[in-house]
Design an enzyme around this catalytic site. Sequence first.
Site, PDB file in Angstrom:
ATOM      1  N   VAL A  76      41.660  41.166 104.111  1.00 35.91           N
ATOM      2  CA  VAL A  76      42.373  42.457 104.196  1.00 35.91           C
ATOM      3  C   VAL A  76      43.569  42.438 105.162  1.00 35.91           C
ATOM      4  CG1 VAL A  76      40.371  43.813 103.468  1.00 35.91           C
ATOM      5  CG2 VAL A  76      40.778  43.479 105.916  1.00 35.91           C
ATOM      6  N   ARG A  77      43.782  41.328 105.858  1.00 36.56           N
ATOM      7  CA  ARG A  77      44.987  41.212 106.677  1.00 36.56           C
ATOM      8  C   ARG A  77      46.243  41.086 105.803  1.00 36.56           C
ATOM      9  NH1 ARG A  77      44.645  39.849 111.985  1.00 36.56           N
ATOM     10  NH2 ARG A  77      46.842  40.480 111.932  1.00 36.56           N
ATOM     11  N   ARG A  89      29.035  51.899 105.379  1.00 31.53           N
ATOM     12  CA  ARG A  89      28.707  53.294 105.690  1.00 31.53           C
ATOM     13  C   ARG A  89      27.942  53.921 104.521  1.00 31.53           C
ATOM     14  NH1 ARG A  89      33.101  57.282 107.225  1.00 31.53           N
ATOM     15  NH2 ARG A  89      31.276  58.338 108.022  1.00 31.53           N
ATOM     16  N   ARG A 153      24.303  49.840 110.678  1.00 30.43           N
ATOM     17  CA  ARG A 153      25.132  48.688 110.294  1.00 30.43           C
ATOM     18  C   ARG A 153      25.613  47.886 111.500  1.00 30.43           C
ATOM     19  NH1 ARG A 153      31.151  50.843 108.498  1.00 30.43           N
ATOM     20  NH2 ARG A 153      31.919  51.271 110.597  1.00 30.43           N
ATOM     21  N   ASN A 169      50.404  41.550  93.445  1.00 28.10           N
ATOM     22  CA  ASN A 169      51.345  40.955  92.491  1.00 28.10           C
ATOM     23  C   ASN A 169      51.398  39.439  92.712  1.00 28.10           C
ATOM     24  OD1 ASN A 169      53.539  40.308  94.347  1.00 28.10           O
ATOM     25  ND2 ASN A 169      53.864  42.528  94.497  1.00 28.10           N
ATOM     26  N   ARG A 180      45.962  30.367 102.590  1.00 28.65           N
ATOM     27  CA  ARG A 180      44.496  30.323 102.598  1.00 28.65           C
ATOM     28  C   ARG A 180      43.867  29.101 101.942  1.00 28.65           C
ATOM     29  NH1 ARG A 180      43.388  33.691 106.739  1.00 28.65           N
ATOM     30  NH2 ARG A 180      44.449  35.676 106.503  1.00 28.65           N
TER      31      ARG A 180
HETATM   32  C1  FAD Z   1      44.918  29.797 109.503  1.00 27.64           C
HETATM   33  C2  FAD Z   1      45.083  31.228 109.919  1.00 27.64           C
HETATM   34  C3  FAD Z   1      44.651  31.643 111.150  1.00 27.64           C
HETATM   35  C4  FAD Z   1      44.817  32.970 111.555  1.00 27.64           C
HETATM   36  N1  FAD Z   1      44.363  33.362 112.783  1.00 27.64           N
HETATM   37  C5  FAD Z   1      44.521  34.623 113.180  1.00 27.64           C
HETATM   38  C6  FAD Z   1      44.084  35.070 114.476  1.00 27.64           C
HETATM   39  O1  FAD Z   1      43.547  34.304 115.256  1.00 27.64           O
HETATM   40  N2  FAD Z   1      44.271  36.364 114.806  1.00 27.64           N
HETATM   41  C7  FAD Z   1      44.883  37.252 113.978  1.00 27.64           C
HETATM   42  O2  FAD Z   1      45.049  38.417 114.344  1.00 27.64           O
HETATM   43  N3  FAD Z   1      45.287  36.875 112.753  1.00 27.64           N
HETATM   44  C8  FAD Z   1      45.126  35.607 112.322  1.00 27.64           C
HETATM   45  N4  FAD Z   1      45.547  35.239 111.073  1.00 27.64           N
HETATM   46  C9  FAD Z   1      46.096  36.265 110.178  1.00 27.64           C
HETATM   47  C10 FAD Z   1      47.649  36.191 110.115  1.00 27.64           C
HETATM   48  O3  FAD Z   1      48.220  36.446 111.370  1.00 27.64           O
HETATM   49  C11 FAD Z   1      48.181  37.211 109.095  1.00 27.64           C
HETATM   50  O4  FAD Z   1      47.822  38.521 109.496  1.00 27.64           O
HETATM   51  C12 FAD Z   1      47.626  36.997 107.716  1.00 27.64           C
HETATM   52  O5  FAD Z   1      47.615  35.645 107.373  1.00 27.64           O
HETATM   53  C13 FAD Z   1      48.476  37.753 106.709  1.00 27.64           C
HETATM   54  O6  FAD Z   1      49.718  37.079 106.625  1.00 27.64           O
HETATM   55  P1  FAD Z   1      51.108  37.821 106.398  1.00 27.64           P
HETATM   56  O7  FAD Z   1      51.316  38.863 107.410  1.00 27.64           O
HETATM   57  O8  FAD Z   1      52.148  36.749 106.244  1.00 27.64           O
HETATM   58  O9  FAD Z   1      50.860  38.364 104.935  1.00 27.64           O
HETATM   59  P2  FAD Z   1      50.905  39.756 104.204  1.00 27.64           P
HETATM   60  O10 FAD Z   1      50.389  40.881 105.011  1.00 27.64           O
HETATM   61  O11 FAD Z   1      50.226  39.435 102.932  1.00 27.64           O
HETATM   62  O12 FAD Z   1      52.431  40.004 103.972  1.00 27.64           O
HETATM   63  C14 FAD Z   1      53.181  39.176 103.096  1.00 27.64           C
HETATM   64  C15 FAD Z   1      54.564  39.003 103.662  1.00 27.64           C
HETATM   65  O13 FAD Z   1      55.212  40.277 103.619  1.00 27.64           O
HETATM   66  C16 FAD Z   1      56.060  40.401 104.746  1.00 27.64           C
HETATM   67  N5  FAD Z   1      55.600  41.533 105.550  1.00 27.64           N
HETATM   68  C17 FAD Z   1      54.428  42.225 105.382  1.00 27.64           C
HETATM   69  N6  FAD Z   1      54.362  43.217 106.281  1.00 27.64           N
HETATM   70  C18 FAD Z   1      55.481  43.139 107.026  1.00 27.64           C
HETATM   71  C19 FAD Z   1      55.982  43.858 108.123  1.00 27.64           C
HETATM   72  N7  FAD Z   1      55.315  44.879 108.661  1.00 27.64           N
HETATM   73  N8  FAD Z   1      57.181  43.509 108.655  1.00 27.64           N
HETATM   74  C20 FAD Z   1      57.875  42.478 108.144  1.00 27.64           C
HETATM   75  N9  FAD Z   1      57.449  41.713 107.109  1.00 27.64           N
HETATM   76  C21 FAD Z   1      56.286  42.049 106.561  1.00 27.64           C
HETATM   77  C22 FAD Z   1      55.991  39.097 105.520  1.00 27.64           C
HETATM   78  O14 FAD Z   1      57.004  38.237 105.058  1.00 27.64           O
HETATM   79  C23 FAD Z   1      54.652  38.561 105.109  1.00 27.64           C
HETATM   80  O15 FAD Z   1      54.536  37.149 105.257  1.00 27.64           O
HETATM   81  C24 FAD Z   1      45.398  33.918 110.664  1.00 27.64           C
HETATM   82  C25 FAD Z   1      45.827  33.487 109.410  1.00 27.64           C
HETATM   83  C26 FAD Z   1      45.684  32.176 109.030  1.00 27.64           C
HETATM   84  C27 FAD Z   1      46.140  31.757 107.648  1.00 27.64           C
END
Ligand code: FAD
Length: 214
Positions: A76-77, A89, A153, A169, A180
């Site tokens: 969900v990140r 819940r 929970r 998409n 991933r």
């Molecule tokens: C190996 C690995 C380890 C990780 N470890 C941690 C950790 O220790 N702690 C932690 O908190 N997270 C961790 N993460 C999560 C990581 O930081 C990202 O939150 C997650 O991978 C989602 O990536 P994203 O933000 O690129 O992608 P998405 O949210 O899918 O977004 C896709 C793309 O859209 C653009 N985008 C989206 N939202 C915005 C915005 N608000 N502003 C500008 N551009 C945007 C960016 O180009 C982004 O790459 C980890 C991830 C990986 C793969």
Amino acid sequence: MRLIKPSVELLCFSTDALQLIETAGRTCYKSEGKITSGSTEIFIRMVLMHGHESVIEHAVATVRFICDRGVTHEIVRHRLASYSQESTRYCDYSGGHITFIIPPWIQCIEPGIYDAFKNIPNKMANEWLWILWNCEKSYKNLREQGWKPEQARSVLPNSLKTEIVMTANLREWRHFFKLRTPTTAHPQMREVVIPLLEDMKKHIPIIFDDIIIP
Ligand SMILES: Cc1cc2nc3c(=O)[nH]c(=O)nc-3n(C[C@H](O)[C@H](O)[C@H](O)COP(=O)(O)OP(=O)(O)OC[C@H]3O[C@@H](n4cnc5c(N)ncnc54)[C@H](O)[C@@H]3O)c2cc1C
């Protein structure tokens, strides 16, 4: 308690995704007249090569993951997607077996129903089983004594089986796979994402060809 392996299922994807992308993309150049039976692959490879990825946003895919709660926290990140996730819940696990996911590094435990705790020879796997066993017991005790599912929970661990449906998409799926599937991703994430990528490559050709599974 019930122990299962994780799984993943491609539920739905844009029919004629490639044709849709070509039709949309050729609007940019007003080159719809060049669409032929063999033009789609060449056109899509061209837009991907030039990083013109907004074009592939027109097609989507929906996937169901059955994995543990730790993995859904990571899924969900990804912000450019829609989710429906099993709720701790609203789901009450006190009536039957609570289901947990066996991680890939525990090979000595088979999926199945574990009605009674019995020690197994592997010390760490045994510790893992013992904790889950007690989490289930505490959850049920707390429910019996009046706590609601949303309160009980709090004793459930990351190993809890969780279902999540994700729609994104194809541009976001590409991004998702790039982050991933590498060996730096969590092993439980890779366990579901690698088979998913293989399945997507089969059903939606070209789009994911350049993403090589390490
Ligand atoms: C190996 C690995 C380890 C990780 N470890 C941690 C950790 O220790 N702690 C932690 O908190 N997270 C961790 N993460 C999560 C990581 O930081 C990202 O939150 C997650 O991978 C989602 O990536 P994203 O933000 O690129 O992608 P998405 O949210 O899918 O977004 C896709 C793309 O859209 C653009 N985008 C989206 N939202 C915005 C915005 N608000 N502003 C500008 N551009 C945007 C960016 O180009 C982004 O790459 C980890 C991830 C990986 C793969």
